[in-house]
Design an enzyme around this catalytic site. Sequence first.
Site, PDB file in Angstrom:
ATOM      1  N   TYR A 149      20.271   3.473 -21.281  1.00  0.00           N
ATOM      2  CA  TYR A 149      20.348   4.433 -22.377  1.00  0.00           C
ATOM      3  C   TYR A 149      19.207   4.086 -23.325  1.00  0.00           C
ATOM      4  CZ  TYR A 149      22.335   7.053 -26.302  1.00  0.00           C
ATOM      5  OH  TYR A 149      22.530   7.944 -27.330  1.00  0.00           O
ATOM      6  N   GLU A 150      18.348   5.030 -23.631  1.00  0.00           N
ATOM      7  CA  GLU A 150      17.184   4.689 -24.463  1.00  0.00           C
ATOM      8  C   GLU A 150      17.010   5.613 -25.662  1.00  0.00           C
ATOM      9  OE1 GLU A 150      13.548   3.942 -22.408  1.00  0.00           O
ATOM     10  OE2 GLU A 150      14.508   2.864 -20.761  1.00  0.00           O
TER      11      GLU A 150
END
Length: 367
Positions: free
Chosen positions: A124-125
């Site tokens: 998740y960025e």
Amino acid sequence: MKLFVILLILKTASLSHGATTSKCPCSDPQLCKPILTTPKKETFVYSSFPNNWMKYDWKKITTIAVCYSNASLLCYAHSQGVRVVRQADFTKGNLTDAADRHRWVLEHVKYVEDNFLDGLNVDYEQAISKDQPKLRDALTALIRELSDALRRRYKNPQLSVAIAWSPDCIDIRCYDYQRLTQIADLAIVMAYDERSQIFGECVAWANSAVNQTSTGLKKFLQLGIPADKLVLGLPWYGYDYPCLHYTKDNRCLMKEVLYHGAPCSDAAGVQLNYSVMKGQLLKMSFTGRMWDIASQSPYFSYKHKDSGDVSQVWYDDAQSLRIKYKFADQMSLRGVGVFHADTIDYSDTPEGKQERADMWGALPDRK
Ligand SMILES: *[C@@H]1O[C@H](CO)[C@@H](O)[C@H](O)[C@H]1NC(C)=O
Ligand SMILES: *[C@@H]1O[C@H](CO)[C@@H](O)[C@H](O)[C@H]1NC(C)=O
Ligand SMILES: *[C@@H]1O[C@H](CO)[C@@H](O)[C@H](O)[C@H]1NC(C)=O
Ligand SMILES: *[C@@H]1O[C@H](CO)[C@@H](O)[C@H](O)[C@H]1NC(C)=O
């Protein structure tokens, strides 16, 4: 209303629990069982394309993280004692909505079950700023809920999270790194794209600089995160930066491209596969391969054929990677990672064979 929906989903979940309808695709049904042993050191390899894996050096891999599904790979990996995990991201839905998270968790656990995998790698960025504690805690809740669901189902699943190279809100990723790494088995530190936010002089520099990586790692350790949770993810790719101005001492001044509040960024360049840089561009360079001591990285400059414009390429090769793999070991980290394995030449030409021998050969032996 919301509570009702959640209860309904929970009910569906408990019904489907452990009831995978998939048939084991391997000739030996034993190969569909998850790997239970935990290696001392990890070599965590991301695979982004389904067509090269047969030519990977499987003796070096402990975990392979795939973004595709391939049953032959699963059977082969398990026959080699290698864990297979699926790359996952939370893209659809609302992180702060418990029902949305629950749907996501169920979907992913079912995917693991149906494909006989060993776990998940969550990458998740998205930006979560300091003033969004609810969102930050919702991300932690997502990982907690996923971990609980996996551990209810499996004896020794592997859950990893990909994290920025430093806990200091890199690219506005102000996550709760302490809790995320407590919950997950492994955190893959993305020691690349380290030039995503440049506050100093806008010049081309290393994608994965040892001195910068070291600063980031020390901050994770200062937060109390154990070194043996951290895997140092290193790039098998680099950047090509067009130079606005090229100095006599081989410095490449770049166009200023804003990124998340920084006036200059690696977005001024393009990412390139190792095989393109090493196999094609290096041959066109007028500098030859140069070496930067602070970052422990190679680089070179070349002129574009038609325009005559200069570009500078910063990358990693077997020599720089060996140094960085060794650095991970010196820091007593859990191991190293490769992002990603499909940037090198897998053809059966002499060049391809050499690239494979160099790049896979540089990885530490399995312990
Ligand atoms: C799995 O990978 C192998 C090797 O690249 C390929 O030949 C095969 O077609 C793939 N299978 C599927 C179902 O994609
Ligand atoms: C996500 O859910 C929260 C809480 O229900 C709500 O306040 C927020 O507006 C939602 N965001 C989106 C983009 O739907
Ligand atoms: C790493 O080295 C470069 C070049 O000497 C320097 O500009 C940079 O500030 C250093 N970074 C850190 C975090 O020490
Ligand atoms: C890098 O390699 C992958 C797979 O081998 C290929 O699909 C992709 O187009 C390449 N990218 C560049 C920039 O050459």
